[in-house]
Enzyme design. Structure first.
Site, PDB file in Angstrom:
ATOM      1  N   SER A  30     -66.165  41.614  69.025  1.00  0.00           N
ATOM      2  CA  SER A  30     -67.378  40.944  69.585  1.00  0.00           C
ATOM      3  C   SER A  30     -68.217  41.705  70.104  1.00  0.00           C
ATOM      4  CB  SER A  30     -66.917  39.889  70.770  1.00  0.00           C
ATOM      5  OG  SER A  30     -65.951  38.999  70.199  1.00  0.00           O
TER       6      SER A  30
HETATM    7  N1  SAM Z   1     -61.395  39.192  70.659  1.00  0.00           N
HETATM    8  C1  SAM Z   1     -61.894  39.857  69.838  1.00  0.00           C
HETATM    9  C2  SAM Z   1     -62.827  41.185  70.358  1.00  0.00           C
HETATM   10  O1  SAM Z   1     -62.326  41.699  71.412  1.00  0.00           O
HETATM   11  O2  SAM Z   1     -63.507  42.051  69.582  1.00  0.00           O
HETATM   12  C3  SAM Z   1     -62.741  39.172  68.773  1.00  0.00           C
HETATM   13  C4  SAM Z   1     -62.066  38.860  67.770  1.00  0.00           C
HETATM   14  S1  SAM Z   1     -62.708  38.070  66.326  1.00  0.00           S
HETATM   15  C5  SAM Z   1     -64.307  37.473  66.681  1.00  0.00           C
HETATM   16  C6  SAM Z   1     -61.970  36.293  66.172  1.00  0.00           C
HETATM   17  C7  SAM Z   1     -60.534  36.612  65.830  1.00  0.00           C
HETATM   18  O3  SAM Z   1     -59.813  35.228  65.997  1.00  0.00           O
HETATM   19  C8  SAM Z   1     -60.271  37.189  64.559  1.00  0.00           C
HETATM   20  O4  SAM Z   1     -59.496  38.291  64.488  1.00  0.00           O
HETATM   21  C9  SAM Z   1     -59.416  35.841  63.870  1.00  0.00           C
HETATM   22  O5  SAM Z   1     -58.584  36.430  62.905  1.00  0.00           O
HETATM   23  C10 SAM Z   1     -58.780  35.491  64.936  1.00  0.00           C
HETATM   24  N2  SAM Z   1     -58.283  34.086  64.802  1.00  0.00           N
HETATM   25  C11 SAM Z   1     -58.911  32.967  64.283  1.00  0.00           C
HETATM   26  N3  SAM Z   1     -58.415  31.968  64.254  1.00  0.00           N
HETATM   27  C12 SAM Z   1     -57.260  32.089  64.829  1.00  0.00           C
HETATM   28  C13 SAM Z   1     -56.127  31.438  65.444  1.00  0.00           C
HETATM   29  N4  SAM Z   1     -55.777  29.842  65.226  1.00  0.00           N
HETATM   30  N5  SAM Z   1     -55.119  31.880  66.178  1.00  0.00           N
HETATM   31  C14 SAM Z   1     -55.456  33.147  66.421  1.00  0.00           C
HETATM   32  N6  SAM Z   1     -56.353  33.927  65.983  1.00  0.00           N
HETATM   33  C15 SAM Z   1     -57.350  33.354  65.536  1.00  0.00           C
END
Ligand code: SAM
Length: 220
Positions: free
Chosen positions: A59
């Protein structure tokens, strides 16, 4: 890179995303470059999301600051994150809630969860962050209730299990919407056993939250 970090924090404070001393201090302390693949480390202090592999992103710093401010995090809180990615937002939250707090962070992609664990260990946050491989749309009933729950991926509608895993006065923040590139950032406060107050903070663009109470994998 410390100077670049301090300068970026100064700019996002000026823009109004950082409002409190605790968020400013945490953002100044956590080295974002440690939560990026080597090829993207030179861009660690550009205020943008960046690719981390598997079609996912880290992010943007202003978004992490905004999430932390809206959540009004306090030392000692028990927090649930959905979407660990490479663990950057988790580290900033861990810095704010301190050694007496604990963050449970769920990631659905194994390689990201494993890298996040390594990153959090190397930077000293492994003790108060537990990374779990799984579907965060179901929450984490094993450790409920939580003071705060936040999603860093967007669901088509509010995943049902999350609200009931909040403590009274707990806050849930999650991007919700059926549009692939624009969603609403929703903030829900649990007022009592069965009363929830809901408001929208505005438009955001997050990657999809895929799971039982999120987007189905096959339609993407
Ligand atoms: N929190 C992160 C950071 O600090 O940069 C941002 C991560 S990214 C924008 C969103 C994440 O959500 C991805 O790694 C994706 O694989 C994960 N994701 C999507 N659906 C999910 C779910 N149902 N359960 C857990 N993780 C999920």
């Amino acid at each position: 890179m410390k100077e670049e970090r301090i300068e970026l924090v100064r700019r996002i404070s000026e823009m109004g995303y950082i409002k409190t001393e605790k968020v400013r201090k945490a953002m100044e302390k956590v080295p974002r470059e440690e939560f990026l693949p080597a090829s993207n480390r030179p861009y660690a202090y550009v205020d943008q999301p960046l690719p981390i592999g598997e079609g996912q992103t880290i992010s943007a710093p202003h978004m992490v600051a905004m999430i932390c401010e809206i959540l009004s995090l306090e030392e000692g809180m028990k927090v649930l994150e959905i979407g660990t990615g490479f663990g950057y937002n988790a580290a900033v939250v861990a810095e704010i809630i301190g050694p007496t707090g604990h963050l449970y962070s769920i990631e659905r992609i194994n390689s990201l969860a494993e890298t996040a664990k390594d990153n959090l260990k190397r930077t000293g946050y492994a003790e108060n962050v537990t990374v779990i491989l799984g579907d965060g749309t179901k929450g984490y009933p094993e450790k409920m209730p939580f003071d705060r729950i936040y999603g860093t991926a967007s669901a088509p509608k509010l995943p049902e299990p999350l609200e009931e895993q909040l403590k009274i006065d707990g806050i849930l923040l999650i991007p919700v919407g059926e549009h692939r590139y624009m969603q609403e950032l929703i903030v829900i406060t649990r007022k009592s056993e069965d009363k929830y107050e809901k408001k929208s903070i505005g438009g955001v663009a997050f990657v999809p939250m895929i799971g039982e109470h999120g987007w189905p994998e096959k339609k993407l």
